[in-house]
Motif scaffolding. Structure first.
Motif, PDB file in Angstrom:
ATOM      1  N   MET A  50       2.463  -5.093  10.336  1.00  0.00           N
ATOM      2  CA  MET A  50       3.725  -4.917   9.603  1.00  0.00           C
ATOM      3  C   MET A  50       3.430  -4.349   8.218  1.00  0.00           C
ATOM      4  SD  MET A  50       6.318  -7.946   8.407  1.00  0.00           S
ATOM      5  CE  MET A  50       6.139  -8.786   9.967  1.00  0.00           C
ATOM      6  N   GLU A  51       4.203  -3.348   7.826  1.00  0.00           N
ATOM      7  CA  GLU A  51       4.059  -2.780   6.488  1.00  0.00           C
ATOM      8  C   GLU A  51       4.883  -3.602   5.501  1.00  0.00           C
ATOM      9  OE1 GLU A  51       2.394   0.088   5.236  1.00  0.00           O
ATOM     10  OE2 GLU A  51       1.337  -0.280   7.133  1.00  0.00           O
ATOM     11  N   LEU A  52       4.301  -3.949   4.388  1.00  0.00           N
ATOM     12  CA  LEU A  52       5.069  -4.683   3.379  1.00  0.00           C
ATOM     13  C   LEU A  52       5.565  -3.715   2.313  1.00  0.00           C
ATOM     14  CD1 LEU A  52       2.939  -7.921   2.870  1.00  0.00           C
ATOM     15  CD2 LEU A  52       4.825  -7.479   4.453  1.00  0.00           C
ATOM     16  N   GLU A  53       6.797  -3.949   1.867  1.00  0.00           N
ATOM     17  CA  GLU A  53       7.348  -3.101   0.806  1.00  0.00           C
ATOM     18  C   GLU A  53       7.665  -3.985  -0.396  1.00  0.00           C
ATOM     19  OE1 GLU A  53      10.373  -0.141   2.074  1.00  0.00           O
ATOM     20  OE2 GLU A  53      11.348  -0.787   0.217  1.00  0.00           O
ATOM     21  N   TYR A  54       6.891  -3.786  -1.452  1.00  0.00           N
ATOM     22  CA  TYR A  54       7.007  -4.667  -2.622  1.00  0.00           C
ATOM     23  C   TYR A  54       8.064  -4.155  -3.607  1.00  0.00           C
ATOM     24  CZ  TYR A  54       2.887  -7.353  -1.372  1.00  0.00           C
ATOM     25  OH  TYR A  54       2.012  -8.191  -0.735  1.00  0.00           O
ATOM     26  N   HIS A  55       8.869  -5.101  -4.122  1.00  0.00           N
ATOM     27  CA  HIS A  55       9.842  -4.796  -5.183  1.00  0.00           C
ATOM     28  C   HIS A  55       9.604  -5.793  -6.305  1.00  0.00           C
ATOM     29  CE1 HIS A  55      12.416  -2.290  -2.511  1.00  0.00           C
ATOM     30  NE2 HIS A  55      11.838  -3.049  -1.597  1.00  0.00           N
TER      31      HIS A  55
ATOM     32  N   PRO B 181      14.983  -4.266   5.418  1.00  0.00           N
ATOM     33  CA  PRO B 181      14.008  -4.257   6.519  1.00  0.00           C
ATOM     34  C   PRO B 181      13.014  -5.409   6.458  1.00  0.00           C
ATOM     35  CG  PRO B 181      13.488  -2.531   4.925  1.00  0.00           C
ATOM     36  CD  PRO B 181      14.768  -3.151   4.466  1.00  0.00           C
ATOM     37  N   GLU B 182      12.508  -5.749   7.646  1.00  0.00           N
ATOM     38  CA  GLU B 182      11.444  -6.752   7.728  1.00  0.00           C
ATOM     39  C   GLU B 182      10.262  -6.270   6.895  1.00  0.00           C
ATOM     40  OE1 GLU B 182      10.060  -9.560  11.094  1.00  0.00           O
ATOM     41  OE2 GLU B 182       9.374  -7.562  11.625  1.00  0.00           O
ATOM     42  N   GLY B 183       9.608  -7.212   6.229  1.00  0.00           N
ATOM     43  CA  GLY B 183       8.456  -6.849   5.406  1.00  0.00           C
ATOM     44  C   GLY B 183       8.829  -6.571   3.962  1.00  0.00           C
ATOM     45  N   THR B 184      10.125  -6.694   3.632  1.00  0.00           N
ATOM     46  CA  THR B 184      10.517  -6.540   2.231  1.00  0.00           C
ATOM     47  C   THR B 184       9.994  -7.748   1.455  1.00  0.00           C
ATOM     48  OG1 THR B 184      12.539  -5.392   2.900  1.00  0.00           O
ATOM     49  CG2 THR B 184      12.472  -6.259   0.647  1.00  0.00           C
ATOM     50  N   VAL B 185       9.340  -7.474   0.324  1.00  0.00           N
ATOM     51  CA  VAL B 185       8.816  -8.554  -0.524  1.00  0.00           C
ATOM     52  C   VAL B 185       9.428  -8.419  -1.912  1.00  0.00           C
ATOM     53  CG1 VAL B 185       6.748  -9.552  -1.600  1.00  0.00           C
ATOM     54  CG2 VAL B 185       6.599  -8.603   0.712  1.00  0.00           C
ATOM     55  N   TYR B 186       9.976  -9.506  -2.413  1.00  0.00           N
ATOM     56  CA  TYR B 186      10.471  -9.535  -3.791  1.00  0.00           C
ATOM     57  C   TYR B 186       9.505 -10.358  -4.644  1.00  0.00           C
ATOM     58  CZ  TYR B 186      15.122  -7.552  -2.791  1.00  0.00           C
ATOM     59  OH  TYR B 186      16.167  -6.727  -2.449  1.00  0.00           O
ATOM     60  N   CYS B 187       9.257  -9.865  -5.860  1.00  0.00           N
ATOM     61  CA  CYS B 187       8.399 -10.591  -6.799  1.00  0.00           C
ATOM     62  C   CYS B 187       9.109 -10.583  -8.152  1.00  0.00           C
ATOM     63  CB  CYS B 187       7.057  -9.891  -6.999  1.00  0.00           C
ATOM     64  SG  CYS B 187       6.156  -9.582  -5.473  1.00  0.00           S
ATOM     65  N   ALA B 188       8.931 -11.639  -8.923  1.00  0.00           N
ATOM     66  CA  ALA B 188       9.598 -11.686 -10.221  1.00  0.00           C
ATOM     67  C   ALA B 188       8.638 -12.153 -11.310  1.00  0.00           C
ATOM     68  CB  ALA B 188      10.799 -12.628 -10.162  1.00  0.00           C
TER      69      ALA B 188
ATOM     70  N   THR C 176       7.479 -15.194  -5.416  1.00  0.00           N
ATOM     71  CA  THR C 176       7.566 -14.101  -4.447  1.00  0.00           C
ATOM     72  C   THR C 176       8.216 -14.578  -3.150  1.00  0.00           C
ATOM     73  OG1 THR C 176       6.270 -12.412  -3.271  1.00  0.00           O
ATOM     74  CG2 THR C 176       5.232 -14.562  -3.538  1.00  0.00           C
ATOM     75  N   SER C 177       8.890 -13.663  -2.479  1.00  0.00           N
ATOM     76  CA  SER C 177       9.570 -13.995  -1.222  1.00  0.00           C
ATOM     77  C   SER C 177       9.381 -12.847  -0.236  1.00  0.00           C
ATOM     78  CB  SER C 177      11.077 -14.190  -1.461  1.00  0.00           C
ATOM     79  OG  SER C 177      11.301 -15.172  -2.449  1.00  0.00           O
ATOM     80  N   LEU C 178       9.237 -13.223   1.025  1.00  0.00           N
ATOM     81  CA  LEU C 178       9.032 -12.239   2.101  1.00  0.00           C
ATOM     82  C   LEU C 178      10.137 -12.393   3.135  1.00  0.00           C
ATOM     83  CD1 LEU C 178       7.283 -10.289   3.962  1.00  0.00           C
ATOM     84  CD2 LEU C 178       6.136 -12.360   4.777  1.00  0.00           C
TER      85      LEU C 178
END
Ligand code: BTN
Length: 295
Positions: A1-6, A27-34, A58-60
């Motif tokens: 799975m490709e992760l996409e970081y925001h 999409p699946e693999g979306t990652v939020y970081c703060a 962080t959240s996936l």
């Protein structure tokens, strides 16, 4: 799975935001970081502190099609193992797990995990796994100071400068008489504040975050084939701080004491009661605490 970081400088809660994004079809693999959460959430309705640039928040997002709700709940202990691997791999600190998913170093909590389910607009089941790791904090609010720790605190006194927040070797040279330590420590805190290197600190947190999700995906990919924790049970139980200890099971139908034995393949904690029975307890129904306090 490709992760996409925001990355967000500031957000109320990465879990809250990612649940909203999921509802709208992210999409699946979306990652939020703060860099900071203003309304970080913990389990059981507790708040979770994520002070400015001091921690990983962080959240996936996953769409675990085909996993039942019970199986989906097992992603949380897998995330705890991933956090352990990442912290041990990067910093060489020894981690333990307090059932079901608190990660500890030296019996103090360094990381917490909040997994939440959400239904998308088109009725698809999504899961958001949120992880908080205390990284740069040197102090905690009084209520937490006895039970919380951070990477920076635990790395003090460890040879090798591997964390951005750690004081330089020069500062630790020589022994200071006990009476002067507090004053010296305050002076160091001041110097450190002036000398902070936000870019390095951010890189430190980003790399730790990437390590966590990389480790998690390895577990996840195996788990979707097996659908039990059998393949990590030995590893999890070896890390389980409760294991072999007396504990209080806070069961709504009546608290009782026993000894924790380990988890089964469904993530339930096996307890040997004083009457000699073995009970398997579910984290959704009861909580467990040590006889003498947090662990
Ligand atoms: C706990 O131990 O109570 C769980 C804490 C989980 C905190 C993380 S930080 C990132 C994500 N966003 C939140 O609001 N909570 C989780």
């Amino acid at each position: 799975m490709e992760l996409e970081y925001h990355y967000f400088e500031e957000v109320d809660s990465t879990n809250t935001r990612l649940k909203e994004a999921a509802a709208n079809g992210a999409p699946e693999g979306t990652v939020y970081c703060a860099g900071r959460q203003t309304a970080g959430r913990g389990r059981s309705g507790h708040d979770w502190e994520s002070p400015q640039d001091e921690s990983v928040a962080t959240s996936l997002l996953l769409y675990p099609d085909g996993l039942s709700d019970e199986e989906t709940a097992l992603l949380t202990p897998l995330a705890a193992l991933a956090v352990c691997d990442a912290i041990e791999g990067r910093y060489g600190l020894v981690t333990q797990i307090k059932w079901v998913n608190d990660v500890l170093v030296n019996e103090k909590k360094i990381s917490g995990i909040l997994t939440e389910r959400v239904l998308t607009e088109d009725g698809r089941r999504a899961v958001v796994i949120g992880i908080g790791i205390n990284v740069g904090q040197r102090t905690f609010p009084t209520a937490l100071s006895e039970i919380a720790t951070s990477v920076a605190i635990e790395m003090e006194g460890v040879e090798g400068r591997t964390i951005a927040w750690k004081e330089s070797e020069g500062e630790r040279e020589g022994q200071e008489p006990e009476g002067e330590l507090t004053e010296r420590r305050e002076q160091l805190e001041g110097e450190r504040a002036e000398r902070r290197e936000p870019e390095r600190e951010r890189a430190e947190r980003r790399e730790l975050t990437e390590d966590v999700w990389r480790e998690f995906l390895r577990y996840y990919e195996t788990f979707v084939g097996k659908r039990t924790l059998g393949f990590v049970r030995g590893k999890y139980n070896a890390k389980l701080v409760n294991r072999g200890r007396r504990c209080v099971v806070c069961d709504p139908e009546g608290a009782y004491e026993g000894e924790a034995i380990g988890i089964d393949g469904n993530g339930r904690l096996l307890i040997r009661t004083d009457e000699g029975d073995e009970r398997a307890i579910d984290s959704g129904e009861v909580s467990v605490r040590g006889i003498y306090g947090y662990v």
